[in-house]
Design an enzyme around this catalytic site. Structure first.
Site, PDB file in Angstrom:
ATOM      1  N   LYS A 173      -7.458   1.675  -2.884  1.00  0.00           N
ATOM      2  CA  LYS A 173      -7.094   1.201  -1.538  1.00  0.00           C
ATOM      3  C   LYS A 173      -7.258   2.315  -0.513  1.00  0.00           C
ATOM      4  CE  LYS A 173      -5.530  -1.474   1.720  1.00  0.00           C
ATOM      5  NZ  LYS A 173      -4.228  -2.155   1.717  1.00  0.00           N
TER       6      LYS A 173
ATOM      7  N   THR B 261       0.860  -1.182   0.000  1.00  0.00           N
ATOM      8  CA  THR B 261       0.000   0.000   0.000  1.00  0.00           C
ATOM      9  C   THR B 261       0.895   1.230   0.000  1.00  0.00           C
ATOM     10  OG1 THR B 261      -1.797  -1.118   1.167  1.00  0.00           O
ATOM     11  CG2 THR B 261      -1.774   1.279   1.256  1.00  0.00           C
TER      12      THR B 261
ATOM     13  N   LYS C  83      -0.070   4.851   8.670  1.00  0.00           N
ATOM     14  CA  LYS C  83       0.668   5.059   7.422  1.00  0.00           C
ATOM     15  C   LYS C  83      -0.297   5.180   6.258  1.00  0.00           C
ATOM     16  CE  LYS C  83       2.138   1.794   4.893  1.00  0.00           C
ATOM     17  NZ  LYS C  83       1.745   1.095   3.641  1.00  0.00           N
TER      18      LYS C  83
END
Length: 315
Positions: free
Chosen positions: A199, A124, A267
């Site tokens: 995502k 990601t 994150k």
């Protein structure tokens, strides 16, 4: 189109277990030469599924011992450098930590890539790094596919991940039979970067749902209600969600060791908030929940799973 056929078309708009696999590349067949870089809680089982499906798999991990353990368990080859692992591979798959890790891995792999190799990144990351890698690799005759995943450690272990892909159509068609072996659903979202943007949507939605579940559970406790009964009552109606059904019981018990860590979520949310700063999206709730996760970190919950939002309400 009749309603039933319309529903079927929507349901089968992405790759899933309910569809027949590529008839030219069934499970168990003689597969492609692949390399898998990054054998964490996700990459280790994902690479194992590739080997079980008949692909030739070379692996590399920053901690060499983990790569050796993978090779002992699955019978593939472990290498001590990225360049050695990717040499001759038709498809190179990454599952590492962040933007900087992806840039570093690609830089080390690039001189050793076979002509026309395709790099698939399951990390990601930002959409920016995906586009940068596509440009860098494209200039050398290679293709890049951003393919972040959802489903957590359990999804990786059970081959039940959802994969959101950004790629040119040809590159997507080339890698689909490979990544499909550890997925329950794969969908091409558009050109490179679109997978990562999707995502971000996923993480934004999860953060909101987890906070809602945490507050509902906290309220139920303060109201003196039996939490198991509350779950049974509301999880069958409009409030139903995967997070509620799978995390409410463990949240009620104060157990937070079920996969995706707070550090990783922060994150990911940071990436989404940065992208929102560029495209003008208003992510007020997401920004607030990100700060709630910062409070969980301050409590020592860096490695707790994301359901630990309830812990800050009950401290």
């Amino acid at each position: 189109m009749k309603p039933e056929r319309a529903r079927r078309s929507l349901r089968w708009g992405c790759r899933s277990r309910r569809r027949a696999r590529n008839p030219g590349f069934p499970r168990g067949s003689s597969g492609m030469k692949t390399a898998f870089i990054g054998l964490g809680v996700m990459g280790f089982p994902m690479a194992g599924h590739l080997k079980a499906a008949g692909h030739e798999v070379a692996v590399y991990n920053r901690t060499a011992e983990k790569a050796r353990k993978w090779a002992e368990k699955h019978g593939g080859q472990a290498f001590e450098t990225i360049a050695e692992a990717v040499a001759g591979a038709e498809i190179v798959l990454l599952c590492v930590g962040n933007d900087a890790d992806v840039r570093d891995v690609v830089a080390q792999a690039l001189p050793a890539l076979a002509p026309g190799a395709t790099v698939v990144d399951h990390t990601t990351t930002s959409a920016t790094v995906a586009r940068d890698m596509a440009e860098l690799l494209g200039a050398k005759g290679h293709a890049f596919v951003d393919a972040p995943v959802s489903g957590g450690q359990a999804g990786a272990e059970n081959g039940q991940l959802t994969i959101m892909v950004g790629a040119e159509q040809g590159a997507y068609d080339r890698v689909l039979p490979v990544i499909d072996v550890y997925a329950k659903a794969v969908r091409r979202m558009g050109e490179v970067g679109a997978g990562q943007l999707t995502k971000m949507c996923n993480q934004i939605a999860i953060a909101g749902v987890v906070q809602g579940v945490a507050e509902a559970l906290h309220f139920a406790k303060r109201a003196g209600l039996p939490t198991d009964d509350v779950l049974a009552a509301i999880s069958k109606g409009a409030a139903q969600s995967w997070q509620m059904e799978n995390r409410w019981p463990t949240m009620a018990q104060g157990k937070f060791d079920f996969g995706f860590a707070v550090d990783w979520m922060r994150k990911d949310l940071g990436i989404a908030l940065e992208e929102a700063g560029r495209n003008g999206a208003n992510l007020e709730s997401t920004a607030l929940i990100d700060q709630f996760y910062a409070e969980v970190q301050a409590m020592g919950g860096n490695r707790w799973d994301t359901s630990s939002l309830v812990a800050r309400l009950e401290k």
